[in-house]
Design a protein around this motif. Structure first.
Motif, PDB file in Angstrom:
ATOM      1  N   TRP A  64      -2.853  -0.630   7.185  1.00 19.09           N
ATOM      2  CA  TRP A  64      -3.140  -0.274   5.794  1.00 19.09           C
ATOM      3  C   TRP A  64      -2.039  -0.798   4.878  1.00 19.09           C
ATOM      4  O   TRP A  64      -2.322  -1.381   3.831  1.00 19.09           O
ATOM      5  N   MET A  65      -0.779  -0.597   5.288  1.00 22.04           N
ATOM      6  CA  MET A  65       0.335  -1.061   4.456  1.00 22.04           C
ATOM      7  C   MET A  65       0.320  -2.581   4.306  1.00 22.04           C
ATOM      8  O   MET A  65       0.544  -3.104   3.214  1.00 22.04           O
ATOM      9  N   LYS A  66       0.028  -3.297   5.397  1.00 17.60           N
ATOM     10  CA  LYS A  66      -0.058  -4.757   5.312  1.00 17.60           C
ATOM     11  C   LYS A  66      -1.171  -5.178   4.364  1.00 17.60           C
ATOM     12  O   LYS A  66      -1.011  -6.096   3.568  1.00 17.60           O
ATOM     13  N   GLN A  67      -2.304  -4.504   4.454  1.00 17.97           N
ATOM     14  CA  GLN A  67      -3.437  -4.822   3.579  1.00 17.97           C
ATOM     15  C   GLN A  67      -3.085  -4.566   2.124  1.00 17.97           C
ATOM     16  O   GLN A  67      -3.426  -5.358   1.246  1.00 17.97           O
ATOM     17  N   GLN A  68      -2.384  -3.481   1.843  1.00 18.53           N
ATOM     18  CA  GLN A  68      -2.001  -3.165   0.467  1.00 18.53           C
ATOM     19  C   GLN A  68      -1.007  -4.185  -0.074  1.00 18.53           C
ATOM     20  O   GLN A  68      -1.104  -4.593  -1.225  1.00 18.53           O
TER      21      GLN A  68
END
Length: 157
Positions: A64-68
């Motif tokens: 999720w953090m990478k996607q954000q």
């Protein structure tokens, strides 16, 4: 490796809760969790030093953090491309001025990170090249709107 179905049933509600707390939705939680499951299944059991549930929640959070980060970077590039003046009129108004179809197309590409093939199917274009051309035309419309707004503001000053 635990029974995958039981692991899925036991872990997904916690993953969905974490993604919701981070600002995501159910679809995003499903996508990220499926990716985390694949990563989990590809790992050798000796490489995982925590419970399967903790590992999956942690991997989903990392994804999720990478996607954000990717979305923020793409949004910054997208906004730089427009050279939006520091006017009271928000960027959304510029996008809306390009038309509903353009707004949907640009949203699908930049914010939903839809690939061009999927966009061709979703928006009923005959091929990927048509999507690329239409996306370019939409960006040109938005740029023209921004330019006209800047000229108008300049004329008022």
């Amino acid at each position: 490796m635990e029974d995958i179905t039981a692991l899925y049933r036991d872990t997904f509600p916690d993953v969905a809760r974490v993604i919701k707390q981070l600002g995501g939705d159910l679809e995003m939680a499903k996508d990220l969790f499926h990716d985390a499951m694949i990563i989990y299944m590809e790992k050798a059991p000796s490489e995982i030093r925590v419970s399967a549930k903790a590992y999956l929640i942690g991997i989903t959070r990392i994804l999720w953090m990478k996607q954000q980060k990717l979305r923020v970077r793409e949004q910054a590039i997208f906004l730089e491309d427009f050279h939006v003046p520091e006017a009271e009129q928000p960027l959304f108004d510029y996008l809306r001025a390009a038309g509903e179809k353009c707004m949907q197309l640009l949203q699908a590409f930049y914010y939903e990170q839809m690939d061009l093939r999927e966009m061709a199917d979703t928006f009923h274009y005959s091929n990927v090249r048509s999507v690329t051309v239409q996306k370019h035309k939409c960006l040109q419309k938005v740029r023209a709107t921004v330019k006209n707004a800047m000229l108008y503001e300049g004329a008022l000053n």
